[in-house]
Design an enzyme around this catalytic site. Structure first.
Site, mmCIF file in Angstrom:
data_model
loop_
_atom_site.group_PDB
_atom_site.id
_atom_site.type_symbol
_atom_site.label_atom_id
_atom_site.label_comp_id
_atom_site.label_asym_id
_atom_site.label_seq_id
_atom_site.Cartn_x
_atom_site.Cartn_y
_atom_site.Cartn_z
ATOM 1 N N ASP A 292 2.695 -1.443 8.553
ATOM 2 C CA ASP A 292 4.065 -1.352 9.021
ATOM 3 C C ASP A 292 4.782 -2.621 8.551
ATOM 4 O O ASP A 292 4.163 -3.544 8.023
ATOM 5 C CB ASP A 292 4.135 -1.173 10.541
ATOM 6 C CG ASP A 292 5.480 -0.564 10.965
ATOM 7 O OD1 ASP A 292 6.417 -0.547 10.146
ATOM 8 O OD2 ASP A 292 5.595 -0.116 12.121
HETATM 9 C C1 BGC Z 1 8.971 0.680 11.776
HETATM 10 C C2 BGC Z 1 8.406 1.833 10.978
HETATM 11 C C3 BGC Z 1 9.272 2.078 9.775
HETATM 12 C C4 BGC Z 1 9.340 0.805 8.954
HETATM 13 C C5 BGC Z 1 10.175 0.939 7.686
HETATM 14 C C6 BGC Z 1 9.224 -0.538 10.910
HETATM 15 O O1 BGC Z 1 9.930 -1.516 11.594
HETATM 16 O O2 BGC Z 1 8.064 0.363 12.813
HETATM 17 O O3 BGC Z 1 8.309 2.974 11.781
HETATM 18 O O4 BGC Z 1 8.742 3.137 9.024
HETATM 19 O O5 BGC Z 1 9.935 -0.206 9.751
HETATM 20 O O6 BGC Z 1 11.508 1.018 7.957
#
Ligand code: BGC
Length: 734
Positions: A292
């Site tokens: 993530d």
């Molecule tokens: C979130 C994810 C997301 C990623 C990309 C993160 O902060 O937890 O769910 O896919 O950002 O935007």
């Protein structure tokens, strides 16, 4: 063979570039579309330098960052990066970047462009929590397929969706992004989403690669607060949190995202047990894992890594193949290999998986997105039609005293902060959705009920006596009030946790003032989480939960209020009586004491609306529950359990039969009931249909040990549907 690549490239880049490529790579096998993917991967891998390999494992951003939770964006985005989070909507910009990658880098390895297409790209569909309430995975798959086509045709090949985190604490804002409290629901809906996004072929030009997230246990974040630790026993991990990911892997998800949370102390992004032993070794997942955002670097915050290099080593060795955003793999992997802390073999495996997806997406053979005008690729009538179907089927009618609904030919006072708010209907994670393109409740109701009078009444969290007086006057002059309350988009989604499931005082006060007028009130709710409604519910004759229904939310509401559409959604998440009951969910284990002992002293024990609850304008009766054989000896053979469902009311409606299993006695306490099957069908008035659950004991009845072994104990099980139940006995054959 080069001819194939050359022919395509000739149409997309200038001829001199093609000539240059022909000279430098005369016989590159990996460029030959006729060669099987694994051989193309091997060929390309053999040509790559270590630096080129590492860059395939790095993901940066392109375009303006639209996720405000992610503020640290690395300044330089090397052209050799394996993938980009692309925040644009213009395939032209994306193509220009891709063209530079194809022509200015040594091997011309195309990048994958990714985006959070969570419930739509430009056309916004119902949020996933609402989609779950449709109990219609086929429709969810269609919505995902439509979103995929919009995204792919706009230059995106990879979505960070579906989220299949089982969530039982409505305070957690991200409960909106998944399919609710039940592992089976998350499994079925998540698998449907994967199939919808990925379609028949990833190279079709209308599909995108899916990403199961956030692996694993993020939904158990302590106190419902984001980015917090999660305490999950191995038994809970296997029985509650892992099954939806397993189902998504089985459905063919191309990628998985590792979570921010720790799992009983071991961060999900440094967890060898979940990432490698379970995902790779047991389940045979052969896609790749992306971290993530910054979750590799966050291992330092979580104090399991001493510094950034240590974090990169821990994440990579645990099984995180691609590093999103923080750049630590780019900074440290080469050094870690030199120091013998990371193996070259592990790097090659990770790179091979990234390259494999690129080949499967057809990017080597077709790296550019056709540049068609926006009106041909987004917000088409078909997109809107599916958005409307989903908004209709996911609305849950929670109360309808004296058949207040449907409303025929009445003068409506339309009141509330959500009554004319397109952004609110699009909700959180609304990608490139445009509020002005969303049909608001006011727009749709004014068309269907021309005598509608509108007064906002209050803001989401603010109130003035002038606004209240205007709303009260509107209510006094109307036959019925449609009161539209709810949550602003930012109150759910990432970093959108709330300490209470109640709506703000301003909205409750408005409701009280309007209710005091004495006209019937239809309460319409728009939210990204289950709500605490105990003060609001008595003020309303009818309550309709719309969730965050997206682009066609207004149209769906007007159809439901007018009776053109009969509501058919059921809750995929429990609505507590009080926030203090959280966590409250139907699949809890039994209490040690019966007779109400142990309950809170100050409130009722039951939730206000349980899982599976939802009314219709018609009624259904269940009868004649029967089983093909009341006992079984071979758990691999299906047992047919059927029930007759009759539409006993006066209009056509859709009914979902929810089938639960219970283990009467087992070595470990199990949930009192577990959903194992559901089916939704439309019935005409007077029509009877047989709903059947083809139960496979070895699939539907076991529980998992803390080591992940399924156990099916001999003895009695009970299968229930709509309050009817039937026993089923298991005696193993010897
Ligand atoms: C979130 C994810 C997301 C990623 C990309 C993160 O902060 O937890 O769910 O896919 O950002 O935007």
């Amino acid at each position: 063979m080069l001819g194939c690549a050359g022919v395509f490239v000739a149409s997309a880049v200038s001829p001199c570039v093609v000539t240059a490529q022909v000279k430098t790579e005369p016989a590159a096998l990996y460029k030959d579309a006729a060669v099987p993917v694994d051989r193309r991967v091997d060929d390309l891998l053999a040509r790559m330098t270590l630096e080129e390999k590492i860059m395939q494992l790095c993901q940066y951003t392109a375009g303006g960052n639209t996720n405000e939770n992610n503020v640290e964006v690395k300044a330089d985005h090397p052209l050799t990066s394996g993938s980009y989070i692309y925040y644009g909507t213009d395939p032209g910009f994306r193509n220009r970047l891709q063209r530079r990658i194809m022509t200015e880098t040594r091997l011309g390895i195309p990048a994958i462009f990714a985006q959070d297409v969570i419930h739509g790209f430009r056309t916004i569909y119902q949020i996933p929590l609402g989609q779950a309430c449709s109990f219609n995975p086929g429709l969810a798959a269609r919505a995902c397929a439509m979103a995929a086509a919009e995204a792919r045709r706009s230059g995106i090949e990879w979505t960070f969706s579906p989220m299949v985190d089982v969530a039982r604490d409505g305070r957690w804002g991200r409960i909106s992004e998944g399919y609710g409290e039940d592992p089976y629901m998350n499994s079925v809906m998540g698998a449907a989403a994967v199939r919808g996004y990925q379609g028949e072929s990833l190279a079709s030009g209308v599909s995108v690669a899916a990403c199961l997230k956030h692996y694993v246990g993020y939904g158990a974040s302590e106190g419902g607060r984001d980015y917090r630790p999660a305490d999950i026993s191995d038994r809970a991990l296997w029985n509650t949190y892992l099954p939806p990911f397993h189902a998504g892997v089985e459905a063919g998800a191309a990628t998985v995202m590792s979570g921010f949370n720790d799992i009983s102390g071991v961060p999900a992004s440094a967890n060898y047990y979940t990432l490698t032993e379970i995902l790779r070794n047991r389940w045979g997942f052969d896609g790749f894992v992306v971290s993530d955002w910054d979750s590799v670097r966050q291992l330092v915050n979580q104090r399991v890594a001493s510094d950034d290099a240590d974090a990169a080593m821990l994440a990579f060795n645990a099984g995180v193949d691609v590093d999103m955003a923080d750049g630590l793999y780019a900074d440290y992997l080469a050094r870690l290999i030199g120091e013998g802390k990371v193996s070259m073999d592990r790097v090659d495996r990770a790179v091979a998986q990234v390259l494999k997806l690129k080949f499967e997406l057809g990017l080597f053979d077709n790296p550019y997105t056709p540049e068609v005008p926006a009106e041909e690729r987004v917000l088409t009538p078909d997109n809107r039609r599916i958005a409307l179907e989903m908004a209709r089927e996911s609305a849950v009618l929670l109360k309808n005293e004296g058949n207040l609904l449907p409303l025929a030919g009445k003068r409506i006072a339309l009141i509330g902060p959500m009554a004319d708010d397109g952004a609110g209907l699009n909700g959180n994670w609304s990608c490139h959705g445009v509020a002005a393109e969303t049909v608001t409740f006011r727009q749709a109701l004014t068309r269907t009920f021309p005598a509608t009078v509108y007064a906002r009444g209050c803001g989401f969290d603010s109130i003035s006596s002038a606004e209240i007086s205007e709303a009260v006057r509107a209510a006094q002059e109307a036959d019925v009030v449609v009161l539209c309350l709810g949550e602003m988009p930012k109150w759910s989604g990432e970093n959108g946790s709330r300490s209470t499931l109640s709506l703000p005082d301003a909205q409750e006060r408005l409701a009280a003032e309007i209710s005091a007028v004495g006209k019937p009130v239809v309460l319409v709710l728009t939210s990204g989480r289950p709500l605490e409604l105990r003060r609001l519910e008595p003020m309303a004759g009818a309550v309709l939960q719309m969730w965050q229904p997206g682009t066609e939310g207004g149209t769906a509401l007007a159809e439901i209020l007018s009776g053109e559409v009969c509501p058919s959604g059921k809750l995929a998440v429990t609505f507590p009586y009080s926030t203090g009951q959280v966590p409250i969910y139907y699949g809890a284990r039994p209490n040690a004491r019966t007779g109400g002992q142990g309950n809170y002293q100050d409130i009722q024990d039951a939730p206000l609306y349980p899982f599976g609850y939802g009314l219709s304008y018609t009624e259904f009766s269940y009868s004649n529950l029967r089983v093909s054989a009341p006992a079984f000896t071979d758990p691999a053979l299906p047992v047919e359990i059927s029930v007759d469902v009759t539409n006993t009311g006066r209009c056509t409606g859709k009914e979902t039969a929810l089938w639960f299993v219970s283990d009467e006695v087992s070595a470990v306490a199990r949930p009192v009931r577990e959903l194992r099957h559901f089916e939704k069908r439309e019935l005409q008035p007077g029509e009877t249909a047989t709903f059947t659950f083809s139960l496979i004991p070895s699939r539907d009845l076991p529980y998992y040990t803390p080591d992940g072994e399924p156990v099916l104990e001999p003895g009695r099980f009970t299968v229930s549907v709509a309050g009817l139940s039937i026993p089923l006995d298991y005696t193993p054959a010897h």
